[in-house]
Design a protein around this motif. Sequence first.
Motif, PDB file in Angstrom:
ATOM      1  N   LEU A  80       0.823  -1.205   0.000  1.00 32.88           N
ATOM      2  CA  LEU A  80       0.000   0.000   0.000  1.00 32.88           C
ATOM      3  C   LEU A  80       0.859   1.256   0.000  1.00 32.88           C
ATOM      4  O   LEU A  80       1.999   1.253   0.503  1.00 32.88           O
ATOM      5  CB  LEU A  80      -0.938  -0.013   1.205  1.00 32.88           C
ATOM      6  N   GLY A  81       0.278   2.312  -0.542  1.00 33.72           N
ATOM      7  CA  GLY A  81       1.000   3.578  -0.631  1.00 33.72           C
ATOM      8  C   GLY A  81       1.448   4.104   0.722  1.00 33.72           C
ATOM      9  O   GLY A  81       2.548   4.638   0.860  1.00 33.72           O
ATOM     10  N   TRP A  82       0.599   3.954   1.732  1.00 35.43           N
ATOM     11  CA  TRP A  82       0.990   4.496   3.045  1.00 35.43           C
ATOM     12  C   TRP A  82       2.122   3.689   3.645  1.00 35.43           C
ATOM     13  O   TRP A  82       2.931   4.238   4.417  1.00 35.43           O
ATOM     14  CB  TRP A  82      -0.204   4.578   3.979  1.00 35.43           C
ATOM     15  N   GLU A  83       2.231   2.406   3.291  1.00 30.68           N
ATOM     16  CA  GLU A  83       3.372   1.624   3.760  1.00 30.68           C
ATOM     17  C   GLU A  83       4.657   2.132   3.088  1.00 30.68           C
ATOM     18  O   GLU A  83       5.710   2.233   3.718  1.00 30.68           O
ATOM     19  CB  GLU A  83       3.162   0.138   3.452  1.00 30.68           C
TER      20      GLU A  83
ATOM     21  N   GLY B 176      -5.731   5.685   2.150  1.00 29.80           N
ATOM     22  CA  GLY B 176      -5.172   4.418   2.607  1.00 29.80           C
ATOM     23  C   GLY B 176      -5.299   3.298   1.599  1.00 29.80           C
ATOM     24  O   GLY B 176      -4.710   2.230   1.760  1.00 29.80           O
TER      25      GLY B 176
ATOM     26  N   ALA C   3       5.076   5.179   2.005  1.00 29.85           N
ATOM     27  CA  ALA C   3       5.375   6.479   2.626  1.00 29.85           C
ATOM     28  C   ALA C   3       6.058   6.285   3.982  1.00 29.85           C
ATOM     29  O   ALA C   3       7.013   6.993   4.315  1.00 29.85           O
ATOM     30  CB  ALA C   3       4.092   7.296   2.786  1.00 29.85           C
ATOM     31  N   ARG C   4       5.578   5.314   4.764  1.00 30.50           N
ATOM     32  CA  ARG C   4       6.224   5.059   6.059  1.00 30.50           C
ATOM     33  C   ARG C   4       7.650   4.550   5.888  1.00 30.50           C
ATOM     34  O   ARG C   4       8.533   4.872   6.672  1.00 30.50           O
ATOM     35  CB  ARG C   4       5.436   4.015   6.848  1.00 30.50           C
TER      36      ARG C   4
ATOM     37  N   SER D 175      -1.440   8.873   0.586  1.00 26.98           N
ATOM     38  CA  SER D 175      -0.606   7.839   1.209  1.00 26.98           C
ATOM     39  C   SER D 175       0.070   8.365   2.467  1.00 26.98           C
ATOM     40  O   SER D 175       0.082   7.706   3.511  1.00 26.98           O
ATOM     41  CB  SER D 175       0.475   7.377   0.234  1.00 26.98           C
ATOM     42  N   GLU D 176       0.644   9.554   2.354  1.00 27.59           N
ATOM     43  CA  GLU D 176       1.396  10.079   3.499  1.00 27.59           C
ATOM     44  C   GLU D 176       0.461  10.449   4.645  1.00 27.59           C
ATOM     45  O   GLU D 176       0.785  10.219   5.815  1.00 27.59           O
ATOM     46  CB  GLU D 176       2.258  11.264   3.062  1.00 27.59           C
TER      47      GLU D 176
ATOM     48  N   TYR E  70      -2.462   9.077   5.286  1.00 24.81           N
ATOM     49  CA  TYR E  70      -2.942   7.839   5.913  1.00 24.81           C
ATOM     50  C   TYR E  70      -1.863   7.253   6.825  1.00 24.81           C
ATOM     51  O   TYR E  70      -2.159   6.784   7.925  1.00 24.81           O
ATOM     52  CB  TYR E  70      -3.362   6.822   4.857  1.00 24.81           C
ATOM     53  N   ALA E  71      -0.624   7.282   6.363  1.00 27.81           N
ATOM     54  CA  ALA E  71       0.478   6.750   7.180  1.00 27.81           C
ATOM     55  C   ALA E  71       0.512   7.441   8.544  1.00 27.81           C
ATOM     56  O   ALA E  71       0.772   6.808   9.568  1.00 27.81           O
ATOM     57  CB  ALA E  71       1.810   6.922   6.456  1.00 27.81           C
TER      58      ALA E  71
END
Lengths: 450, 450
Positions: free
Chosen positions: A339-342, B336, A344-345, B307-308, B310-311
């Motif tokens: 996932l995109g947020w992963e 997300g 980004a993290r 993405s950012e 949601y992170a």
Amino acid sequence: MQSPLDTRFGPPPGAGYFAHVSVAELAGALRAGRVSSRDLAKAALGEAARWQPVLNAFVTVDETGALEAADQAAREMAAGVDRGPLHGIPVAVKDVIDVRGLPTTSGSRHFAGHIAQEDAECVRHLRAAGAVIVGKTNTHEVANGPTGDRSVSGPTRNPYATDRIAGGSSSGAAAALAAGIVPLALGTDTGGSARIPAACCGVVGLRPTHGTITTAGVVPLAPSLDTVGPMARTAADCRLLWTAMTADHRQTSASARIGWIPPDSVHPTTPAVTRTARDFAGDLLIGEVSVPQLKELRASYRTIQGSEAYALHAERLSTAPELYSEEVRDRLRAGGEVLGWEYARALELRDRARSTVMDLLQAYDFLALPTIPMLAPPLDTRTDRIGGEPVEVNAALLALTSPWSILGLPAVSVPAGLVDGLPTALQLVGPPGSEQHLLTTAERLQSTAP
Amino acid sequence: MQSPLDTRFGPPPGAGYFAHVSVAELAGALRAGRVSSRDLAKAALGEAARWQPVLNAFVTVDETGALEAADQAAREMAAGVDRGPLHGIPVAVKDVIDVRGLPTTSGSRHFAGHIAQEDAECVRHLRAAGAVIVGKTNTHEVANGPTGDRSVSGPTRNPYATDRIAGGSSSGAAAALAAGIVPLALGTDTGGSARIPAACCGVVGLRPTHGTITTAGVVPLAPSLDTVGPMARTAADCRLLWTAMTADHRQTSASARIGWIPPDSVHPTTPAVTRTARDFAGDLLIGEVSVPQLKELRASYRTIQGSEAYALHAERLSTAPELYSEEVRDRLRAGGEVLGWEYARALELRDRARSTVMDLLQAYDFLALPTIPMLAPPLDTRTDRIGGEPVEVNAALLALTSPWSILGLPAVSVPAGLVDGLPTALQLVGPPGSEQHLLTTAERLQSTAP
């Protein structure tokens, strides 16, 4: 009778001409007229042919091109044009890097029939330095795998034990160097693709600072991680290659303050492998350090590499998935589920970890740990044991190299000695731009090892 | 009787003291003893109280802190310590930026009861310049929305028409400036959060080059995009704020070669809004340019920001989703679902587009287009019409600002004149580090407009 040095660093049985001579010696012999660049090209072509059935290190051997380039190098030298230490020296190029007029297969059926129209920029630098390109070396399929045993051209085998992997993805380059087929090679390194096969095959593999050698003309895998990786039999030779390609002529100290990272904090390791690597660092090792984010960085590697690789392969995966081997296809598809947020993290972790590591690199010139946690495993094995514990081979091979890829730092893998007749390796990691110092230090370690 | 200038740039009816005086004039008056910093703080506090029921621009007014800081500023000045043009000047700070001892609500129930222990670094710079912080201004919930009408403290209203949005997310800052409550304010800008409300309220909002003003102490939304945005009633005042905060004292030309980007290639725009913005650029506009990737960059904004964000919000979304307003929660959750490879592709597009734009910024000093494609829409409206076509308000407001956020470039929104009694705005976009030149050019446009 073998000297202790032979035991620790000896080439594999039957290794060819280039396993017994340094590039500096070759350069001297060429200039003294004791050997010609045509002789060297023919030696490389002969060794390539002799070893091919055993190792499968090459995808394409360019006899015509090599002899022409060798003759051209000889004519120039006769006319008083001296392009430096690589002038007339045979070099092999990994088959994800474009060499004009030759196929770039990327180890993949997807790239079948693709003939490069232009040289990659790194290849242009090689030619400008007078190097003689003898052919294209095997690669793990689309450079996406650390074992080197999945390729449309078949697996590459380890010259020290042909039932074992050469490591990947720059499998053919490492095998060709270890077997003495060529003295120099260009690989690539995304998560360890130059360092891991170098460690498996007992040669030197450099991952430069990300962005230092342009990847224009190289099949991309994960652009934020991809690098071109100079490889050689010794650190001294690798330094000549680095210097010729980058015109980085900085003189650096051969001394260094090295901090040891106990690798079992990151991944289980085979004790003899770790001990040999640590002993090899010798007196330069002045302390132990800890990078608390290393385990998380390993996971981030899958996140970042997986996302970027899927972005590049998405169309091929949807139009012709059957052209991938099952393992590489599954690996790519798993990357597509991140996932995109992963992602980004992972980038955020990268920034935090970089600042931790850059602080450590104030107190120490380099950080050190083994390149891989084990000896080269058997071909086609995906689960191995370390200290009785089962480990996943792909993850294990990448565990100690990929964190430095995420951080964009340069790192070099240097052979540390044989264990059970198989190579082990020390990995040195430095701050951005420290390639000369890394290679000079590795050279010193190779020259002073007991 | 109104002069033509009043028609185009006049403050809203009933605007307070600071709508009629420049910061330079205030600085002169302070030094001449015609006014004291306590007088200015009291004026700001009085205007804040008077306007609060109408606009809801403030979340916290710090009367005690403001008067103490004003008295401190007066004592220093009396003792011959002169901190420069901001010394003794009231400033408001957006409620996502920490001010020690005051709540930072972020417009969200999630942050209820959070009292800042330290000043954000940008606030320290303000204090070092002698500025007097009078309070915290309203923000769209967690700074995630361009309308400014979702906040635990209620919506902020537009001083020009209180049934319309002030824009967001730095809603309170823009409304407070337009209404003459304070002469200077700090907002933030991720996708347009300083520029959009500046455009809606007829004030100046600067998005600096990403990374120039540190965001330490600012509640993050999307770190690769977040910036601190200096805001003021005029470009001249904004430039004083910028200079004081950054110590960037470079002198630049007030002239510029500006390339116009026809905005309808990116998003439908209201013709009178676009015409007014273009006319405002006047003679400095020397050509029309096209950035082919702008539409894709708009989509990338959702990918990267989503993405950012949601992170950063993932844990809160899983443990206490009910503390978000429905709209903001939906927006965060949609972010997300973005995939990692889409994020990777967005970064790749960013790199390509940046190189296109940097090439254009060789031929032109700045690129120009309207800041927003329409007049400030009514509160709580999510679908509006532009030229008869229905448009989604959130997407429309971000359409012309967010591409420059992705590219990390500085941009300023300058009021261009009133249409139907509501502000319109011109957006100027420059190369990294061009803030002084952008503001100096905006100042010239404001002083020479017919």
